[in-house]
Design a protein around this motif. Structure first.
Motif, mmCIF file in Angstrom:
data_model
loop_
_atom_site.group_PDB
_atom_site.id
_atom_site.type_symbol
_atom_site.label_atom_id
_atom_site.label_comp_id
_atom_site.label_asym_id
_atom_site.label_seq_id
_atom_site.Cartn_x
_atom_site.Cartn_y
_atom_site.Cartn_z
ATOM 1 N N THR A 81 7.484 -1.788 -6.014
ATOM 2 C CA THR A 81 8.944 -1.510 -5.108
ATOM 3 C C THR A 81 9.490 -0.031 -5.842
ATOM 4 O O THR A 81 10.605 0.696 -4.698
ATOM 5 C CB THR A 81 10.202 -2.195 -5.525
ATOM 6 O OG1 THR A 81 9.931 -2.633 -7.233
ATOM 7 C CG2 THR A 81 10.127 -3.619 -5.148
ATOM 8 N N THR B 182 13.009 -17.216 1.610
ATOM 9 C CA THR B 182 11.703 -17.605 0.474
ATOM 10 C C THR B 182 10.687 -17.740 0.614
ATOM 11 O O THR B 182 9.361 -18.520 1.591
ATOM 12 C CB THR B 182 12.197 -19.196 -0.952
ATOM 13 O OG1 THR B 182 13.670 -18.805 -0.891
ATOM 14 C CG2 THR B 182 11.241 -18.612 -1.998
ATOM 15 N N VAL C 173 5.170 -6.878 -3.022
ATOM 16 C CA VAL C 173 6.859 -6.488 -3.099
ATOM 17 C C VAL C 173 6.401 -5.282 -2.882
ATOM 18 O O VAL C 173 6.244 -4.154 -3.749
ATOM 19 C CB VAL C 173 7.454 -7.149 -3.782
ATOM 20 C CG1 VAL C 173 8.507 -6.724 -2.934
ATOM 21 C CG2 VAL C 173 7.397 -8.654 -4.090
ATOM 22 N N ALA D 290 13.084 -7.641 -1.039
ATOM 23 C CA ALA D 290 13.233 -8.715 -2.141
ATOM 24 C C ALA D 290 14.765 -8.742 -3.162
ATOM 25 O O ALA D 290 14.974 -7.283 -3.388
ATOM 26 C CB ALA D 290 11.863 -8.602 -2.958
ATOM 27 N N LEU E 122 4.336 -6.303 -7.689
ATOM 28 C CA LEU E 122 5.509 -5.665 -7.496
ATOM 29 C C LEU E 122 4.904 -4.142 -7.714
ATOM 30 O O LEU E 122 4.580 -3.715 -8.653
ATOM 31 C CB LEU E 122 5.843 -6.038 -9.274
ATOM 32 C CG LEU E 122 6.462 -7.221 -8.939
ATOM 33 C CD1 LEU E 122 7.570 -7.442 -10.712
ATOM 34 C CD2 LEU E 122 7.105 -7.824 -7.948
ATOM 35 N N ILE F 5 2.024 -12.113 -7.711
ATOM 36 C CA ILE F 5 2.696 -11.308 -6.991
ATOM 37 C C ILE F 5 1.873 -9.891 -7.896
ATOM 38 O O ILE F 5 1.851 -9.911 -8.852
ATOM 39 C CB ILE F 5 4.380 -11.466 -7.086
ATOM 40 C CG1 ILE F 5 4.270 -12.711 -7.041
ATOM 41 C CG2 ILE F 5 4.619 -10.603 -7.036
ATOM 42 C CD1 ILE F 5 4.721 -12.837 -5.424
ATOM 43 N N LEU G 173 13.010 -12.528 -7.980
ATOM 44 C CA LEU G 173 11.486 -13.376 -8.206
ATOM 45 C C LEU G 173 11.720 -14.601 -9.266
ATOM 46 O O LEU G 173 12.682 -14.345 -10.204
ATOM 47 C CB LEU G 173 10.742 -12.277 -9.306
ATOM 48 C CG LEU G 173 9.381 -12.877 -9.337
ATOM 49 C CD1 LEU G 173 8.050 -11.410 -9.537
ATOM 50 C CD2 LEU G 173 8.983 -13.083 -11.074
ATOM 51 N N GLU H 101 7.815 -17.886 -6.287
ATOM 52 C CA GLU H 101 8.671 -17.030 -5.143
ATOM 53 C C GLU H 101 9.279 -15.924 -5.008
ATOM 54 O O GLU H 101 9.431 -15.862 -6.361
ATOM 55 C CB GLU H 101 9.876 -18.264 -5.117
ATOM 56 C CG GLU H 101 9.308 -19.851 -5.453
ATOM 57 C CD GLU H 101 10.294 -20.286 -5.182
ATOM 58 O OE1 GLU H 101 11.500 -20.554 -5.027
ATOM 59 O OE2 GLU H 101 9.682 -22.007 -4.419
ATOM 60 N N ILE H 102 9.311 -15.588 -4.077
ATOM 61 C CA ILE H 102 10.597 -14.092 -3.597
ATOM 62 C C ILE H 102 11.058 -14.805 -2.580
ATOM 63 O O ILE H 102 10.991 -14.612 -1.946
ATOM 64 C CB ILE H 102 9.301 -12.991 -3.257
ATOM 65 C CG1 ILE H 102 8.430 -12.543 -4.168
ATOM 66 C CG2 ILE H 102 10.079 -11.786 -2.914
ATOM 67 C CD1 ILE H 102 8.578 -12.202 -5.569
#
Length: 529
Positions: free
Chosen positions: A319, A309, A218, A290, A317, A315, A293, A301-302
């Motif tokens: 960002t 979804t 993400v 996004a 992250l 995952i 979470l 799931e994001i």
């Protein structure tokens, strides 16, 4: 206007032109028209496929010029002299009008062709703005694809009367059919999403149908790009979902401390990152934000802003962070109307005016130095008793005659007349006295804030809102890793973010091979990759 080296490079590019090009120049007897004509004559001399037509009796802005194919009116116009960052926009437009292939996905091209209204775009830019070319290039290529789309790039410093009349105080500012369409950096997909009302629903349905990823990153900045490359090289199913590929690097002008790269600019670096990622089998889902979470035993799931979804076994992250706000009355009300965060982009719009810079670190002092060469006066405000910038920058700052430095100053309000900034107030922390400074622009340079609001309640965050990670980039949620400026790792630098992104991807892969029992064949193949 073009030096010998630039002419040689341009001549090489123009050899790729396969169709004749007509440059139609609207000029008068002003110095800028003569300067533009000189540039266009130099360009036409480099290719026998390009001809120049000069017109003095038309109704277009002067100086300006359009790029066409004989017998066609494509709708690409430059009002001004596209040098600086916009020289690339000119070269790309020449190549594309001249028949060079457009590098857009087939579905994006088809969506542009299917737009069934008339759109007249005007983009106000400054030649020192590193964010403006992406907007100009996006609208130019859309004009080339769909004849109902027209676009003109307007150099705000050259057309000051228009800038003043429309009260433009930030670039890029885009008008569509005479109304403000958007401000700030944006690309083809973002523009298309705003024009095509059904695009969001179609994209959400498409994303919902995707199979689960092994690693989903993400964020598309340096950390996210490095994570994607390292994950994909392991042979596992890798995806990247991001609002904009490149992240905050896109807003960075000069990069001179990335090891092995002597110097580059943010947008160029971001393009290189994306091109490198695209060499691998990575599913890039950009222009997506996004919002949540959701941890799970099998898949994490994001959830996205468009309602879709995405699922993944692990995952990463990444960002990043954004400019920190001063959070005082008037700041948000006058954003892009006198309150700015990018001195390189918006500085030229304040030529001859009085401005303030808030922040005495390296970014703030560099901004004040740059602005001092453009504006009439700079007031730098620093909360602490002393500036925090490097000594060499402070020496340069204090040598400038049109700069005042005020320390122990707490900004309390940005004032305006309802349309634009007229001044600011600050509290003298030594005396508690409230003081006022009359000015027309405020540049905020007080650091970064991590993009983690959407993660509150799911992963552990520090008191500053950063994601807490261990030595392997693991967060408090099993299978969820983090990297880059969004984490508690100190020193927010591009080179550190890249390393942390690679580490997070390797940690995610290690997590997969130690915990996965569902797809042993895939894991075995990945181990040998």
């Amino acid at each position: 206007m073009l030096d010998a080296n630039l002419k040689t490079q341009l001549k090489t590019y123009l050899e790729k032109v396969t169709q004749p090009i007509e440059i139609v120049a609207s000029i008068d007897d002003t110095p800028k028209s003569r300067e533009m004509a000189e540039l266009l004559n130099e360009i036409t001399a480099l290719s026998d496929r390009i001809t120049l037509i000069e017109r003095r009796d038309d109704e277009h802005r002067k100086p300006s010029f359009s790029l066409n194919r004989p017998g066609q009116d494509i709708g690409i116009r430059f009002a001004g002299i596209p040098m600086g960052h916009e020289f690339t926009s000119l070269v790309l437009a020449l190549l594309q009008v001249g028949g060079h292939p457009i590098k857009l996905e087939d579905d994006v091209v088809e969506a542009i062709k299917n737009l069934d209204a008339d759109y007249a775009f005007e983009t106000y830019i400054s030649l020192s703005c590193q964010n403006c070319p992406e907007v100009v290039q996006a609208l130019n290529v859309m004009s080339l694809i769909n004849p109902r789309i027209r676009h003109v790039m307007i150099d705000g410093s050259l057309y000051q009367d228009e800038v003043k009349q429309r009260e433009i105080m930030a670039v890029p500012t885009v008008y569509m059919n005479g109304q403000v369409f958007g401000q700030g950096r944006t690309g083809v997909k973002e523009i298309l999403a705003k024009l095509d009302s059904n695009a969001g629903a179609r994209k959400a349905k498409e994303l919902d149908a995707k199979d689960a990823f092994d690693v989903l990153i993400v964020g598309g900045g340096p950390a996210g790009a490095a994570a994607a490359i390292y994950a994909a090289r392991k042979g596992i199913r890798t995806g990247v979902v991001a609002e904009r590929f490149g992240g905050q690097v896109l807003d960075t002008l000069a990069i001179e401390n990335f090891v092995s790269v002597k110097e580059t600019e943010g947008p160029q670096f971001a393009t290189a990152l994306e091109q490198h990622v695209k060499q691998y089998d990575v599913d890039i889902m950009d222009v997506e934000r996004a919002t949540e979470l959701v941890p799970g035993a099998k898949h994490i799931e994001i959830k996205l802003a468009n309602g879709a979804t995405l699922k993944s076994k692990t995952i990463v992250l990444a960002t990043g962070a954004r400019w920190r706000e001063i959070n005082v009355p008037g700041e948000r009300e006058y954003r892009n109307h006198g309150v700015a965060y990018c001195p390189h982009c918006d500085g030229p719009l304040f030529k001859g005016k009085r401005v303030a810079v808030i922040g005495g670190g390296n970014s703030g002092v560099e901004a004040a130095i740059d602005l001092a060469g453009i504006v009439s006066h700079v007031t730098l405000l620093e909360f602490a008793p002393d500036l925090r910038a490097d000594a060499v920058l402070q020496r340069k700052l204090y040598s400038l005659k049109n700069v005042d430095v005020i320390t122990q100053a707490q900004t309390t309000e940005v004032q305006g007349d309802g349309k634009k900034v007229t001044g600011l107030s600050y509290k003298d922390r030594k005396t508690d006295e409230i003081k006022h400074v009359a000015l027309e622009g405020v540049f905020v340079q007080i650091g970064l804030v991590p993009n983690t609001e959407w993660l509150k309640g799911t992963v552990a965050l520090s008191k500053h809102g950063e994601i807490e990670v261990d030595a392997k980039g693991q967060t408090s949620v099993p299978g969820v890793f983090a990297a880059g400026d969004v984490t508690t790792v100190p020193y927010k630098q591009i080179v550190i973010a890249v390393g942390e992104g690679a580490k997070a991807a390797l940690s995610a892969f290690d997590h997969l091979i130690r915990t996965s029992i569902d797809e042993p064949a895939t894991t075995e193949a990945a181990v040998t990759a």
